[in-house]
Design an enzyme around this catalytic site. Structure first.
Site, PDB file in Angstrom:
ATOM      1  N   GLU A   1       4.886 -10.000   6.980  1.00  0.00           N
ATOM      2  CA  GLU A   1       4.279  -9.140   5.987  1.00  0.00           C
ATOM      3  C   GLU A   1       5.113  -9.000   4.576  1.00  0.00           C
ATOM      4  O   GLU A   1       6.259  -8.363   4.545  1.00  0.00           O
ATOM      5  CB  GLU A   1       3.941  -7.601   6.460  1.00  0.00           C
ATOM      6  CG  GLU A   1       3.243  -6.888   5.430  1.00  0.00           C
ATOM      7  CD  GLU A   1       2.954  -5.379   5.897  1.00  0.00           C
ATOM      8  OE1 GLU A   1       4.144  -4.837   6.560  1.00  0.00           O
ATOM      9  OE2 GLU A   1       2.167  -4.641   5.733  1.00  0.00           O
TER      10      GLU A   1
ATOM     11  N   HIS B   1       0.205  -3.964  -1.126  1.00  0.00           N
ATOM     12  CA  HIS B   1       1.569  -4.793  -1.436  1.00  0.00           C
ATOM     13  C   HIS B   1       1.673  -5.649  -2.594  1.00  0.00           C
ATOM     14  O   HIS B   1       2.625  -6.516  -2.565  1.00  0.00           O
ATOM     15  CB  HIS B   1       2.060  -5.549  -0.319  1.00  0.00           C
ATOM     16  CG  HIS B   1       2.473  -4.433   0.868  1.00  0.00           C
ATOM     17  ND1 HIS B   1       3.178  -4.823   2.018  1.00  0.00           N
ATOM     18  CD2 HIS B   1       2.419  -3.109   1.043  1.00  0.00           C
ATOM     19  CE1 HIS B   1       3.683  -3.793   2.722  1.00  0.00           C
ATOM     20  NE2 HIS B   1       3.071  -2.757   2.092  1.00  0.00           N
TER      21      HIS B   1
ATOM     22  N   LYS C   1       5.915  -7.886   0.402  1.00  0.00           N
ATOM     23  CA  LYS C   1       5.815  -6.614  -0.445  1.00  0.00           C
ATOM     24  C   LYS C   1       6.225  -6.951  -1.539  1.00  0.00           C
ATOM     25  O   LYS C   1       7.133  -7.777  -1.732  1.00  0.00           O
ATOM     26  CB  LYS C   1       6.507  -5.413   0.354  1.00  0.00           C
ATOM     27  CG  LYS C   1       5.986  -4.084  -0.275  1.00  0.00           C
ATOM     28  CD  LYS C   1       6.401  -2.989   0.916  1.00  0.00           C
ATOM     29  CE  LYS C   1       6.226  -1.457   0.086  1.00  0.00           C
ATOM     30  NZ  LYS C   1       6.640  -0.517   1.121  1.00  0.00           N
TER      31      LYS C   1
ATOM     32  N   TRP D   1       7.242  -6.117   9.486  1.00  0.00           N
ATOM     33  CA  TRP D   1       7.695  -5.945   8.415  1.00  0.00           C
ATOM     34  C   TRP D   1       9.054  -5.584   7.938  1.00  0.00           C
ATOM     35  O   TRP D   1       9.633  -4.742   8.781  1.00  0.00           O
ATOM     36  CB  TRP D   1       6.812  -4.483   7.631  1.00  0.00           C
ATOM     37  CG  TRP D   1       7.105  -4.167   6.431  1.00  0.00           C
ATOM     38  CD1 TRP D   1       7.377  -4.702   5.252  1.00  0.00           C
ATOM     39  CD2 TRP D   1       7.814  -2.822   6.059  1.00  0.00           C
ATOM     40  NE1 TRP D   1       7.758  -4.024   4.153  1.00  0.00           N
ATOM     41  CE2 TRP D   1       8.191  -2.699   4.861  1.00  0.00           C
ATOM     42  CE3 TRP D   1       8.072  -1.767   6.922  1.00  0.00           C
ATOM     43  CZ2 TRP D   1       8.694  -1.525   4.045  1.00  0.00           C
ATOM     44  CZ3 TRP D   1       8.788  -0.543   6.268  1.00  0.00           C
ATOM     45  CH2 TRP D   1       8.666  -0.417   4.772  1.00  0.00           C
TER      46      TRP D   1
ATOM     47  N   ASP E   1      -0.255   3.217   0.593  1.00  0.00           N
ATOM     48  CA  ASP E   1      -0.696   3.780   1.998  1.00  0.00           C
ATOM     49  C   ASP E   1      -1.590   4.707   1.894  1.00  0.00           C
ATOM     50  O   ASP E   1      -1.578   5.602   2.604  1.00  0.00           O
ATOM     51  CB  ASP E   1       0.447   3.857   2.708  1.00  0.00           C
ATOM     52  CG  ASP E   1       1.382   2.692   2.917  1.00  0.00           C
ATOM     53  OD1 ASP E   1       0.940   1.854   3.558  1.00  0.00           O
ATOM     54  OD2 ASP E   1       2.603   2.700   2.470  1.00  0.00           O
TER      55      ASP E   1
ATOM     56  N   ASP F   1      -0.896  -7.098   3.239  1.00  0.00           N
ATOM     57  CA  ASP F   1      -1.454  -5.662   3.305  1.00  0.00           C
ATOM     58  C   ASP F   1      -2.063  -5.428   1.834  1.00  0.00           C
ATOM     59  O   ASP F   1      -1.210  -5.952   0.776  1.00  0.00           O
ATOM     60  CB  ASP F   1      -0.045  -5.015   3.280  1.00  0.00           C
ATOM     61  CG  ASP F   1      -0.239  -3.424   3.393  1.00  0.00           C
ATOM     62  OD1 ASP F   1      -0.807  -2.984   2.344  1.00  0.00           O
ATOM     63  OD2 ASP F   1       0.552  -2.599   4.148  1.00  0.00           O
TER      64      ASP F   1
ATOM     65  N   ASP G   1      -3.626   0.074   7.862  1.00  0.00           N
ATOM     66  CA  ASP G   1      -2.311   0.674   7.455  1.00  0.00           C
ATOM     67  C   ASP G   1      -2.229   1.866   6.142  1.00  0.00           C
ATOM     68  O   ASP G   1      -2.220   1.410   5.255  1.00  0.00           O
ATOM     69  CB  ASP G   1      -1.388  -0.504   6.946  1.00  0.00           C
ATOM     70  CG  ASP G   1       0.142   0.044   6.780  1.00  0.00           C
ATOM     71  OD1 ASP G   1       0.297   1.330   7.427  1.00  0.00           O
ATOM     72  OD2 ASP G   1       1.059  -0.708   6.190  1.00  0.00           O
TER      73      ASP G   1
ATOM     74  N   HIS H   1      -3.410  -5.905   6.924  1.00  0.00           N
ATOM     75  CA  HIS H   1      -3.251  -4.422   6.875  1.00  0.00           C
ATOM     76  C   HIS H   1      -3.956  -3.795   5.658  1.00  0.00           C
ATOM     77  O   HIS H   1      -3.498  -4.108   4.614  1.00  0.00           O
ATOM     78  CB  HIS H   1      -1.732  -4.171   6.581  1.00  0.00           C
ATOM     79  CG  HIS H   1      -0.985  -4.039   7.579  1.00  0.00           C
ATOM     80  ND1 HIS H   1       0.333  -3.396   7.482  1.00  0.00           N
ATOM     81  CD2 HIS H   1      -1.087  -3.995   8.850  1.00  0.00           C
ATOM     82  CE1 HIS H   1       0.867  -3.354   8.615  1.00  0.00           C
ATOM     83  NE2 HIS H   1      -0.013  -3.629   9.833  1.00  0.00           N
TER      84      HIS H   1
ATOM     85  N   ASP I   1       2.237   4.335  -4.644  1.00  0.00           N
ATOM     86  CA  ASP I   1       2.148   4.310  -3.095  1.00  0.00           C
ATOM     87  C   ASP I   1       0.973   3.243  -2.421  1.00  0.00           C
ATOM     88  O   ASP I   1       0.204   2.697  -3.298  1.00  0.00           O
ATOM     89  CB  ASP I   1       1.413   5.766  -2.785  1.00  0.00           C
ATOM     90  CG  ASP I   1       1.257   5.700  -1.051  1.00  0.00           C
ATOM     91  OD1 ASP I   1       2.182   5.204  -0.237  1.00  0.00           O
ATOM     92  OD2 ASP I   1       0.374   6.044  -0.687  1.00  0.00           O
TER      93      ASP I   1
HETATM   94  C1  RNT Z   1       5.136  -0.899   4.647  1.00  0.00           C
HETATM   95  C2  RNT Z   1       4.534  -1.814   5.517  1.00  0.00           C
HETATM   96  C3  RNT Z   1       4.437  -1.384   6.896  1.00  0.00           C
HETATM   97  C4  RNT Z   1       4.405  -0.107   7.381  1.00  0.00           C
HETATM   98  C5  RNT Z   1       4.134   0.112   8.697  1.00  0.00           C
HETATM   99  C6  RNT Z   1       4.524   1.483   9.200  1.00  0.00           C
HETATM  100  O1  RNT Z   1       5.098  -0.962   3.387  1.00  0.00           O
HETATM  101  O2  RNT Z   1       3.137  -1.682   4.976  1.00  0.00           O
HETATM  102  O3  RNT Z   1       3.335  -2.482   7.380  1.00  0.00           O
HETATM  103  O4  RNT Z   1       3.202   0.809   6.554  1.00  0.00           O
HETATM  104  O5  RNT Z   1       4.830  -0.871   9.421  1.00  0.00           O
HETATM  105 ZN    ZN Z   2       1.660  -2.613   5.792  1.00  0.00          ZN
END
Ligand code: RNT
Ligand code: ZN
Length: 419
Positions: free
Chosen positions: A226, A262, A228, A185, A296, A259, A326, A286, A294
């Site tokens: 990854e 994202h 985003k 990432w 996460d 992810d 994640d 992820h 956010d």
């Molecule tokens: C960040 C990404 C990434 C991180 C981790 C810590 O937006 O999702 O994967 O969350 O690598």
């Molecule tokens: Zn991630």
């Protein structure tokens, strides 16, 4: 498992059998599907370099007491969480979780030996291991760019860091006797409208080419890229967008990471898995939960989680998909966060595996959408809980809410003593 639960399972087994599903076989299969659990939930993504704050467009909020302060504490905490989560567990490290024995090691000079204590611990506990390079929270990432930086010296530093992590990952894979996955990432992006998107993206491509030119045995390491949509402080443009990586991975035969936090609010990765599988060698996931800004939040048992699991199971490509979590929440008990999120992905996979997929596909091919919808809806109220409890029991972890007592006890005895 208590008598009532046993009875409920017997009834559930019959009910699923009528739909052509062998619940015992499903439980046996799911037991062996590895889930990669992120170490960074345990310490709010701080790591053990003893360096600066968390940067790179991600944030932890909250100050729930008891975060792990060193490797030993993180290991103990994870062991506790793992004892509450059914199924095969891999711990995903980030490079900054190295064991530097008190000496600071520049990120471009990390070596396999810095992770030996993790390997020893993982073997002892029967966990797998994964590791990611850490291209954030560092003085050289402070101006928002790493692998796409215009300063060649800085860019080279990050290329060397990722290559160093690549070799460590291969070493870990060999030591553990199975593939060690790495998620790349790269937080690079602009707060405000950029002019030269192309230049930055070309440099990112070049950096990745240099990194992948260093070959590792795919039996022991695969890396996923990854994308985003935006990060905090990088709202206008992320250099490594999903389009960028989908193109890169399709062209250069690399794994893509999806992810679930994202993307734009109504965009879901459950619809992207089949496309990505079609044009790339494989996927890292992820699994996360987006809420407003956010990406996460702790994973919950919601419709999208079920849809992701269904796509994994229905794809018949489970060997090409590495499932990882994640999320990081510092506002609740961190061990509970791990347990809730990881139990939920397991629940979703179990739910998906208890589906008569072939029957549904046949209805679809016959354009019998009425029956397809009716059956999908009836499946939602099948006696799933009983099979879930049985699965937990077979895996030797608590059924139902009983796991929470363990967390409370551990909080009292261990976490509350950390000042
Ligand atoms: C960040 C990404 C990434 C991180 C981790 C810590 O937006 O999702 O994967 O969350 O690598
Ligand atoms: Zn991630």
């Amino acid at each position: 498992m208590n008598k009532n639960r046993e009875k409920m399972y017997e009834l559930a087994r019959e009910a699923y059998k009528e739909c052509g599903i062998d619940t015992d076989a499903v439980i046996e299969r799911l037991k062996n599907v590895p889930i990669s659990i992120q170490c960074w939930q345990g310490d709010d993504v701080k790591g053990f370099e003893n360096s600066g704050p968390l940067t790179g467009g991600i944030q932890t909020t909250g100050n729930y007491p008891g975060a792990a302060r060193n490797i030993e504490e993180l290991q103990k905490d994870f062991e506790k969480a793992a004892s509450l989560i059914p199924g095969r567990k891999k711990l995903c490290l980030h490079a900054i979780y190295l064991d530097n024995k008190g000496e600071s090691v520049p990120r471009d000079q990390i070596k396999p030996e810095h992770y030996d204590s993790w390997i020893k611990w993982a073997k002892k506990n029967g966990f797998g291991l994964n590791i990611d390079p850490t291209c954030f929270s560092h003085p050289y990432s402070e101006d928002g760019f790493t692998l796409s930086h215009h300063d060649d010296k800085i860019r080279k530093f990050w290329i060397d860091h990722v290559i160093a992590t690549r070799k460590i990952a291969e070493y870990i894979g060999k030591e553990m006797g199975e593939v060690c996955t790495s998620n790349y990432w790269i937080p690079d992006g602009f707060k405000d409208i950029p002019v030269d998107r192309k230049g930055y993206r070309e440099r990112l491509e070049d950096s990745l080419d240099q990194i992948f030119a260093v070959e590792v045995d795919p039996k022991y390491n695969v890396a996923g890229l990854e994308g985003k949509v935006f990060g905090i402080g990088a709202e206008s443009c992320t250099i490594g967008s999903n389009d960028f990586y989908l193109g890169y991975c399709a062209k250069k035969n690399q794994f893509l990471t999806l992810d679930s936090g994202h993307f734009h609010p109504t965009e879901v990765i459950s619809d992207k898995i089949s496309t990505a599988l079609q044009f790339t060698p494989g996927l890292l996931l992820h699994v996360s939960r987006p809420v407003r800004w956010d990406s996460d939040h702790v994973v919950i048992f919601d419709d999208e989680l079920k849809a992701i699991a269904q796509e994994i199971v229905r794809s018949n490509a489970m060997d090409r998909i590495h499932i990882g979590l994640d999320f990081f929440d510092a506002s609740i008990n961190r061990i509970a966060a791990w347990a809730i999120g990881a139990r939920n992905i397991q629940k979703a996979l179990l739910f998906a595996m208890l589906e008569p997929t072939q029957l549904l596909k046949n209805l679809e091919l016959n354009m019998n959408y009425t029956h397809r919808l009716a059956l999908l809806e009836e499946l939602k109220t099948m006696p799933f809980e009983a099979v879930w409890d049985k699965y937990c029991d077979v895996c030797g972890v608590p059924c139902g809410i009983e796991w929470l007592n363990e967390v409370d006890k551990y909080e009292q005895e261990v976490l509350s003593k950390r000042k």
